[in-house]
Design a protein around this motif. Sequence first.
Motif, PDB file in Angstrom:
ATOM      1  N   ASP A 148      98.320  88.815   4.305  1.00 45.09           N
ATOM      2  CA  ASP A 148      97.647  87.593   3.881  1.00 45.09           C
ATOM      3  C   ASP A 148      96.247  87.857   3.322  1.00 45.09           C
ATOM      4  OD1 ASP A 148      96.324  88.192   6.216  1.00 45.09           O
ATOM      5  OD2 ASP A 148      96.684  86.266   7.195  1.00 45.09           O
ATOM      6  N   LEU A 202     103.419  81.162  -0.842  1.00 44.67           N
ATOM      7  CA  LEU A 202     102.565  80.389  -1.739  1.00 44.67           C
ATOM      8  C   LEU A 202     102.292  81.178  -3.016  1.00 44.67           C
ATOM      9  CD1 LEU A 202     100.046  79.109   0.949  1.00 44.67           C
ATOM     10  CD2 LEU A 202     101.740  77.714  -0.254  1.00 44.67           C
ATOM     11  N   GLN A 221     102.211  84.064  11.225  1.00 41.59           N
ATOM     12  CA  GLN A 221     102.380  82.719  10.699  1.00 41.59           C
ATOM     13  C   GLN A 221     101.216  81.866  11.159  1.00 41.59           C
ATOM     14  OE1 GLN A 221     106.217  81.316  11.937  1.00 41.59           O
ATOM     15  NE2 GLN A 221     107.263  82.326  10.246  1.00 41.59           N
ATOM     16  N   SER A 222     100.792  80.936  10.294  1.00 38.63           N
ATOM     17  CA  SER A 222      99.713  80.025  10.643  1.00 38.63           C
ATOM     18  C   SER A 222     100.262  78.607  10.696  1.00 38.63           C
ATOM     19  CB  SER A 222      98.575  80.108   9.607  1.00 38.63           C
ATOM     20  OG  SER A 222      97.611  79.125   9.861  1.00 38.63           O
ATOM     21  N   HIS A 270     105.593  78.593   5.259  1.00 43.25           N
ATOM     22  CA  HIS A 270     105.462  80.052   5.270  1.00 43.25           C
ATOM     23  C   HIS A 270     104.427  80.451   4.220  1.00 43.25           C
ATOM     24  CE1 HIS A 270     107.419  84.257   4.772  1.00 43.25           C
ATOM     25  NE2 HIS A 270     106.497  84.264   5.700  1.00 43.25           N
ATOM     26  N   LYS A 271     103.261  80.824   4.657  1.00 42.48           N
ATOM     27  CA  LYS A 271     102.151  80.998   3.731  1.00 42.48           C
ATOM     28  C   LYS A 271     102.351  82.125   2.730  1.00 42.48           C
ATOM     29  CE  LYS A 271      99.436  83.779   7.028  1.00 42.48           C
ATOM     30  NZ  LYS A 271      98.165  83.856   7.777  1.00 42.48           N
ATOM     31  N   MET A 327      99.049  75.989   8.141  1.00 44.39           N
ATOM     32  CA  MET A 327      99.456  75.978   6.744  1.00 44.39           C
ATOM     33  C   MET A 327     100.610  75.018   6.481  1.00 44.39           C
ATOM     34  SD  MET A 327      97.397  77.998   5.169  1.00 44.39           S
ATOM     35  CE  MET A 327      98.229  78.198   3.592  1.00 44.39           C
ATOM     36  N   PRO A 385      94.781  75.712   4.921  1.00 45.23           N
ATOM     37  CA  PRO A 385      94.843  75.166   3.559  1.00 45.23           C
ATOM     38  C   PRO A 385      93.530  75.350   2.792  1.00 45.23           C
ATOM     39  CG  PRO A 385      95.924  73.672   5.085  1.00 45.23           C
ATOM     40  CD  PRO A 385      95.262  74.739   5.927  1.00 45.23           C
ATOM     41  N   ILE A 387      94.153  84.449   4.448  1.00 40.94           N
ATOM     42  CA  ILE A 387      94.556  83.061   4.283  1.00 40.94           C
ATOM     43  C   ILE A 387      95.199  82.556   5.574  1.00 40.94           C
ATOM     44  CG2 ILE A 387      95.796  81.436   2.819  1.00 40.94           C
ATOM     45  CD1 ILE A 387      93.626  83.219   1.416  1.00 40.94           C
ATOM     46  N   ASP A 388      94.482  81.676   6.273  1.00 46.14           N
ATOM     47  CA  ASP A 388      94.987  81.112   7.526  1.00 46.14           C
ATOM     48  C   ASP A 388      95.056  79.589   7.503  1.00 46.14           C
ATOM     49  OD1 ASP A 388      95.432  83.500   9.006  1.00 46.14           O
ATOM     50  OD2 ASP A 388      93.277  83.691   9.333  1.00 46.14           O
ATOM     51  N   TRP A 437      93.409  78.785   1.389  1.00 44.07           N
ATOM     52  CA  TRP A 437      94.298  78.920   0.237  1.00 44.07           C
ATOM     53  C   TRP A 437      93.666  78.320  -1.025  1.00 44.07           C
ATOM     54  CZ3 TRP A 437      97.485  81.486  -2.322  1.00 44.07           C
ATOM     55  CH2 TRP A 437      98.334  80.933  -3.276  1.00 44.07           C
TER      56      TRP A 437
END
Length: 209
Positions: free
Chosen positions: A107, A26, A15-16, A22-23, A19, A191, A188-189, A194
């Motif tokens: 991710d 997305l 989890q990051s 919960h990424k 973000m 925004p 992806i860590d 993303w």
Amino acid sequence: MSGLNIAAIYLAAGQSVRMGRHKLSLAFADGDRLGEKGWRALLSCGTASRLIAVVRPEDPLDWLRDPSGGVIVRSSESKLGMSHSIRAGLRAARRHSPDAVIIALADQPFLSSGLFERLAGTFANSPLLDYVACDYGSFSAPPAIFSPRMYDALDALEGDSGARKLMNDGRYRGVRIPIEEPRRAMDIDTPADWQAAKREFSQTFGYSR
């Protein structure tokens, strides 16, 4: 198909905090969730005889529309670091005595079936190798495939140490296959990551948003 009994450990417990959510849930423009992309690539290539997703106990799995193609391992220790997720997945995989394990990160949305097939094919053609990893130019990273000779070393990793640490250990014989498409390395860590991934996806696959 490599002809080997290969287990794929899909690390989906990370989890990051940057973000804000919960990424893995997305969604891209086609409706697929971030965490679903690599899973579907593994399923479609047929390289792995067993898929194991390592998630946190509270994960609602809303990022995975059809988990029936694999085994879900809920690990309460995954919050302590990536090594604990690897250990949980490896424990589940070793019950079936695989000829090798693939470790992939959930991710990394631009993993492809062809990439997994290259890893398995390279490994199958060189039985003396301990691992085959991806070379992204300036660094090597997952996805990677590991022989049984490395299972104990993977199991002994601590904290947030990933398998990359072992790739730099001179005791093990490995090769790195060059990955020339930069998007394959994206994870992806943040925004910003993303937003970049969404732009890349739209440009590559022709979506307007």
